[in-house]
Design an enzyme around this catalytic site. Structure first.
Site, short mmCIF file in Angstrom:
data_model
loop_
_atom_site.label_atom_id
_atom_site.label_comp_id
_atom_site.label_asym_id
_atom_site.label_seq_id
_atom_site.Cartn_x
_atom_site.Cartn_y
_atom_site.Cartn_z
CB CYS A 180 21.10 25.23 -69.09
SG CYS A 180 22.40 26.19 -68.31
CG HIS B 203 32.14 52.03 -38.98
ND1 HIS B 203 32.13 53.20 -38.25
CD2 HIS B 203 30.83 51.67 -39.14
CE1 HIS B 203 30.88 53.52 -37.96
NE2 HIS B 203 30.07 52.61 -38.48
#
Length: 631
Positions: A26, A556
């Site tokens: 659009c 981690h």
């Protein structure tokens, strides 16, 4: 903007061209039908430089680009077509996408039929506006033949609307475009119109009653006819011998579809049109209340991507009534309110990056492109969005009271204000200018009074000046220019150490970025700042976040814990979640993992360290939320 690179990145994060069923766009968004949403990396798409946000609504995945969406779409189509066309995605039955619900499918059809013809409707509408201006200025009179011909130019698209919708519907339903336009020609044939003009209200076809109606400006009958044709045409093709298929296939299609269209779909469309007319009359009766309510609701429609569902209503309103006193007017006050809020944020913020975003987004909103302001500023900071709702609602009341009305379907902005000039002449332009000023000023004042949590100010409030704790240095001794300061809390409880002490070369050499590590004393990981979860490892031992100011941080847990394949780890969040500092991200069985022989030293790494010339961190005993890293 590198349109080609943006398109290729989007396609990659969508899961490749095999995962894209269809694509369209659009004014500001790529609108995609996706086969498997689990393959889409939504957060990665959101973080692309030229993407303002994403919306997954009504079975359609929408990517907010902005005014450059057409160029990105063209590059996207080229990227997809390198292997095979977007329109042919369902060749593998095993990959058939999940069926959308009925409402989602209807919405998708309506938008696909109407959105492509908006530019030509807007252009025709501006011709009508030109006619009004020329008459108001005294250049032409109502009896002028020039004016009459100009009006014909402006009215043509509305009168012959079934032809345009037939073409777009045929494209949507993947059927014969020319047969579809034949259906439109039947609806608008002069002889059919003449039969009803003679006073008859009905006739018959092979003994079946057939209601005589005017089909100019109608869309529903032709959409339903083309939908039916998409099923009839393949059957007619199979039944027609090759020798006579060239004429027999279209002949059978017309003979089957046209009667159903005239006997069933036509009256059904007229029935819906009657109720739509009553709906319009109710909105007109409510006046300023209707405009205020629509202005209040409209921002939420944009957020969910359903605002384009109003397009068929608006087009039908102009085709039948010739004006719109509610929907486009509401859109105007909301667009200007978004601009007012963005400019207020730009002037009030102390964050240089936010100031730049606010100014550019404010200008774009004035010209009818509101997504940058909505997603990049107002919704992101929350309170400015509330100010938008306040300003829009009040300005909507002003527009309704003064009788502001749109006489052409053009996207509302400061450059399309002439569409609000009506028979009253230029006084109507005065009222719409007053409405624009009201919307902008009230929203601007509301933002200024309500305020917002500035990214910089928020950090300063929650993290007072830290001295002599970060490796023995005062953080104020090393100011970083053009980078927003970051204050990172400890995500674990334990002992903070340098990365160089980690028994993993990838982290110890800082090849992945600067940071620190923690030897945990408890099996819990919390968010070190306010931000977004962008990546979670499949084995659950690592999570990556992006702070509200753009710091990328990897947590981690352990060394070689990937080998556990997710065992003994429990995630409390998922990709895309917004988190607050202190929210639990992960739980892990510390003792069990340790007994299995794994080193639980957890590395916390700033993966975009090159953005921060001076990263400092604390060592020693820390607990959840302790200030451990500063830029």
């Amino acid at each position: 903007m590198d349109h080609k690179k943006t398109a290729e990145e989007i396609l990659k994060h969508l899961g490749g061209n095999e995962n894209v069923e269809s694509a369209s766009h659009c004014v500001t968004r790529l609108r995609l039908s996706i086969k498997d949403m689990s393959k889409v990396n939504d957060q990665a798409i959101k973080t692309l430089k030229d993407v303002n946000g994403t919306v997954n609504q009504g079975g359609q995945y929408q990517i907010v680009i902005g005014p450059k969406v057409e160029q990105v779409y063209k590059e996207f189509e080229m990227a997809v077509s390198k292997e095979k066309p977007v329109s042919s995605r369902n060749s593998n039955p095993a990959e058939t996408p999940k069926k959308k619900n009925v409402f989602s499918r209807m919405l998708d059809v309506l938008m696909s039929c109407f959105i492509p013809i908006i530019p030509i409707i807007a252009g025709s509408g501006m011709i009508k506006v030109l006619c009004t201006i020329l008459v108001s200025a005294g250049v032409l009179t109502n009896e002028s033949s020039t004016l009459q011909i100009l009006n014909l130019m402006g009215d043509g698209v509305f009168y012959f609307l079934p032809f345009f919708v037939a073409f777009t519907a045929a494209k949507k339903f993947n059927t014969d475009h020319f047969a579809a336009m034949v259906m439109a020609a039947i609806l608008l044939h002069p002889n059919l119109m003449a039969m009803s003009a003679e006073g008859a209200t009905s006739t018959s076809f092979i003994g079946i009653p057939l209601q005589l109606l005017s089909y100019s400006s109608q869309a529903v009958p032709i959409i339903l006819a083309v939908w039916l044709m998409s099923y009839v045409n393949p059957i007619a093709d199979r039944l027609s011998p090759a020798m006579v298929k060239v004429f027999l296939r279209p002949m059978l299609t017309i003979l089957i579809v046209a009667p159903v269209m005239l006997i069933v779909f036509g009256p059904f469309g007229d029935f819906l049109g009657g109720y739509f007319g009553k709906f319009v009359d109710v909105m007109n009766t409510w006046g300023w209340i209707a405009v205020s309510i629509n202005a209040l609701i409209f921002p939420f429609l944009v957020i969910t991507g359903t605002h384009n569902a109003l397009i068929p209503l608006i087009i039908t309103m102009f085709a039948t009534k010739g004006f719109d006193p509610v929907l486009i007017v509401s859109g105007l006050v909301v667009n200007i309110a978004q601009a007012g809020a963005a400019f207020a944020v730009a002037l009030k913020t102390k964050n240089n990056q936010m100031r730049g975003i606010g100014l550019s987004a404010g200008v774009a909103s004035l010209f009818g492109i509101t997504e940058p302001a909505l997603y990049g500023v107002n919704l992101r900071l929350k309170r400015p969005f509330i100010a938008v709702l306040i300003g829009s609602t009040l300005a909507g009341a002003v527009a309704g009271i003064t009788g502001v009305t749109a006489y052409s379907f053009v996207g509302p902005s400061i450059i399309s204000l002439p569409i609000f000039i009506g028979d009253e002449g230029f006084i109507s332009l005065v009222w719409v200018i007053l409405t624009v000023i009201t919307s902008f000023v009230l929203t601007f004042i509301a933002v200024w009074l309500i305020g917002f949590k500035d990214p910089v100010d928020e950090e300063k409030e929650s993290n007072p000046t830290v001295t002599n704790t970060l490796e023995g240095k005062d953080v104020n001794d090393s100011p970083v220019e053009n980078v927003v300061e970051e204050h990172v809390g400890s995500p674990l409880k334990g002992e903070a150490i340098r990365l160089s002490q980690v028994n993993d070369e990838a982290f110890a050499t800082e090849s992945m970025g600067k940071g620190f590590a923690i030897i945990p004393s408890e099996g819990r990981v919390v968010a070190p700042f306010d931000g977004t979860v962008v990546v979670i490892s499949k084995t659950k031992h690592a999570v990556a976040l992006v702070s509200d100011n753009g710091m990328e941080l990897l947590i981690h847990v352990g060394i070689d814990t990937v080998k556990l394949k997710g065992n003994h780890f429990n995630l409390e969040v998922q990709t895309g979640d917004q988190v607050q500092k202190g929210d639990t991200l992960m739980l892990f069985d510390k003792e069990e993992i340790k007994n299995l022989g794994y080193d639980l030293t957890t590395s916390i790494v700033v993966t975009n360290s090159d953005r921060y010339p001076n990263i400092q961190h604390k060592t020693g005993n820390v607990t959840y939320g302790d200030h451990v890293l500063n830029t």
